[in-house]
Scaffold this motif. Structure first.
Motif, PDB file in Angstrom:
ATOM      1  N   UNK A  19       1.614 -28.077 -15.471  1.00 43.61           N
ATOM      2  CA  UNK A  19       0.208 -28.013 -15.848  1.00 43.61           C
ATOM      3  C   UNK A  19      -0.471 -29.345 -15.600  1.00 43.61           C
TER       4      UNK A  19
ATOM      5  N   UNK B 297      -6.358 -27.424 -21.668  1.00 36.09           N
ATOM      6  CA  UNK B 297      -5.544 -28.547 -22.123  1.00 36.09           C
ATOM      7  C   UNK B 297      -5.851 -28.863 -23.583  1.00 36.09           C
ATOM      8  N   UNK B 298      -4.948 -29.594 -24.200  1.00 37.25           N
ATOM      9  CA  UNK B 298      -5.201 -30.089 -25.558  1.00 37.25           C
ATOM     10  C   UNK B 298      -6.094 -31.312 -25.450  1.00 37.25           C
ATOM     11  N   UNK B 299      -7.168 -31.328 -26.238  1.00 42.39           N
ATOM     12  CA  UNK B 299      -8.117 -32.432 -26.184  1.00 42.39           C
ATOM     13  C   UNK B 299      -8.386 -32.990 -27.572  1.00 42.39           C
ATOM     14  N   UNK B 300      -8.803 -34.253 -27.597  1.00 43.77           N
ATOM     15  CA  UNK B 300      -9.105 -34.895 -28.882  1.00 43.77           C
ATOM     16  C   UNK B 300     -10.486 -35.550 -28.879  1.00 43.77           C
TER      17      UNK B 300
ATOM     18  N   UNK C 297       3.543 -32.905 -29.104  1.00 46.53           N
ATOM     19  CA  UNK C 297       4.738 -32.829 -28.273  1.00 46.53           C
ATOM     20  C   UNK C 297       4.318 -32.420 -26.875  1.00 46.53           C
ATOM     21  N   UNK C 298       4.687 -33.186 -25.886  1.00 48.45           N
ATOM     22  CA  UNK C 298       4.312 -32.849 -24.515  1.00 48.45           C
ATOM     23  C   UNK C 298       5.526 -32.877 -23.602  1.00 48.45           C
TER      24      UNK C 298
ATOM     25  N   UNK D   5      -3.466 -31.917 -16.573  1.00 53.29           N
ATOM     26  CA  UNK D   5      -4.443 -32.283 -17.585  1.00 53.29           C
ATOM     27  C   UNK D   5      -5.294 -33.407 -17.010  1.00 53.29           C
ATOM     28  N   UNK D   6      -6.517 -33.475 -17.479  1.00 54.28           N
ATOM     29  CA  UNK D   6      -7.420 -34.460 -16.875  1.00 54.28           C
ATOM     30  C   UNK D   6      -8.384 -35.009 -17.904  1.00 54.28           C
ATOM     31  N   UNK D   7      -8.604 -36.312 -17.825  1.00 49.98           N
ATOM     32  CA  UNK D   7      -9.638 -36.969 -18.615  1.00 49.98           C
ATOM     33  C   UNK D   7     -10.525 -37.747 -17.662  1.00 49.98           C
TER      34      UNK D   7
ATOM     35  N   UNK E 275      -7.686 -36.399 -23.628  1.00 49.39           N
ATOM     36  CA  UNK E 275      -6.396 -35.828 -24.011  1.00 49.39           C
ATOM     37  C   UNK E 275      -5.701 -36.765 -24.998  1.00 49.39           C
ATOM     38  N   UNK E 276      -4.744 -36.252 -25.763  1.00 46.81           N
ATOM     39  CA  UNK E 276      -4.034 -37.114 -26.711  1.00 46.81           C
ATOM     40  C   UNK E 276      -3.373 -38.308 -26.028  1.00 46.81           C
TER      41      UNK E 276
ATOM     42  N   UNK F 260       7.590 -20.136 -21.591  1.00 39.98           N
ATOM     43  CA  UNK F 260       7.147 -19.519 -20.352  1.00 39.98           C
ATOM     44  C   UNK F 260       8.281 -19.592 -19.338  1.00 39.98           C
TER      45      UNK F 260
END
Lengths: 240, 74
Positions: free
Chosen positions: B25, A16-19, B73-74, B27-29, B45-46, B18
């Protein structure tokens, strides 16, 4: 099979994209490989880092496509991390080959790899983001289950400083300012003056941290402030 | 030897899509909120940085990271 228990198939547990990393690296497209050669009881990703079978099989070409999309969307770097990516070196090299040639690549490592491993990595990554976690071998053995930690890490840091950009990261642990941060800071000041240092005070008691009484809390505010004072007194090049 | 010399030339077409059938997908924080209000975050994540920035705009660490999200951009 060694402590990492890594087999021939590399697996990925997070992409994933992370900051959350250093400002000069973010946003980063972060690819986390399962498995590690250390056994840090306080590991934030212990379940996946201690289990090389966690996650999904690594598919370099698909990740290459996703990296292109992430970079087009604003990511500035691509970061390979773990666990510890060194335990999957052949797969990591395949992954590098699948990345866009112009991508700025970051090797996030515990700096505990072998001389042979680092030679194979020579020239492949723009930045080594390397941990220097423990200031003495006693803490390293007690908290991460490894012997002769310091010598191996210092040798790798010196090598990395000569072969790429280097950022040394230290996770400040509660109760380990004098035994771990001070020796790390003093060595960096003496042997790698000017190197970028990322002091991370946001320890949190994850995974098996409760096995160690001093690691059952976050870093006290005063301790965090003292760690910064020490860094400034030694003239370290701290980066946010 | 430089990276450019060692890395095989597998340059990808920018913005390549794709397949439509791929799964969404994840994503996890991970977030830890302490009793004094301090927020610790891992795998930030942003999107989550933006949320935390709105919760506490004075937090410099988060502010610096939330601002990096403007071009995402997501």
């Amino acid at each position: 099979m060694g402590l990492c228990r890594a087999g021939a198939t590399a697996r990925v547990f997070s992409v994933q994209v992370e900051v959350g990393d250093e400002l000069e690296l973010i946003p980063t497209f972060a690819i986390a490989l399962s498995g590690c050669d250390l056994r840090c009881d306080f590991c934030l990703t212990g379940a996946a880092s201690w289990n090389p079978r966690a996650g999904e099989p690594l598919r370099p070409e698909a990740l290459g496509h996703r990296a292109v999309a992430a970079l087009a969307g604003g990511a500035r770097t691509v970061m390979l991390l773990g666990g510890e990516p060194t335990v999957h070196l052949p797969a990591a090299l395949e992954l590098v080959a699948a990345m866009p040639a112009t991508a700025k690549l970051v090797w996030k490592t515990n700096a505990h790899g072998s001389e042979q491993a680092r030679e194979l990595l020579d020239g492949l990554f723009d930045v080594w983001l390397a941990d220097y976690k423990f200031g003495n071998d006693t803490c390293a053995e007690r908290l991460a289950g490894v012997r002769n930690y310091g010598g191996i890490v210092r040798e790798n840091l010196l090598w990395a400083s000569q072969h790429s950009e280097l950022i040394v990261r230290h996770l400040l642990m509660p109760g380990h300012l004098e035994c771990c941060w001070r020796p790390v800071a003093e060595w960096l000041a003496a042997e790698l003056p000017g190197v970028k240092v990322s002091l991370r005070p946001a320890f949190w008691p994850a995974w098996h941290a409760d096995r160690h009484p001093e690691l059952r809390s976050t870093v006290p505010t005063k301790e965090s402030a003292r760690s910064l004072e020490l860094a400034r007194a030694l003239g370290l090049n701290l980066i946010p | 030897m430089s990276r450019k010399a060692r890395r095989p030339g597998k340059r990808r077409e920018a913005g390549r899509r794709q397949g439509k059938g791929r799964t969404r997908r994840q994503v996890a924080t991970d977030i830890l909120i302490l009793s004094d209000g301090t927020v610790l975050a891992h795998n930030l994540t942003p999107g989550m940085a933006n949320v935390l920035h709105k919760v506490n705009p004075k937090d410099e660490t988060i502010r610096a990271r939330a601002s990096r999200d403007r071009k995402e951009r997501h």
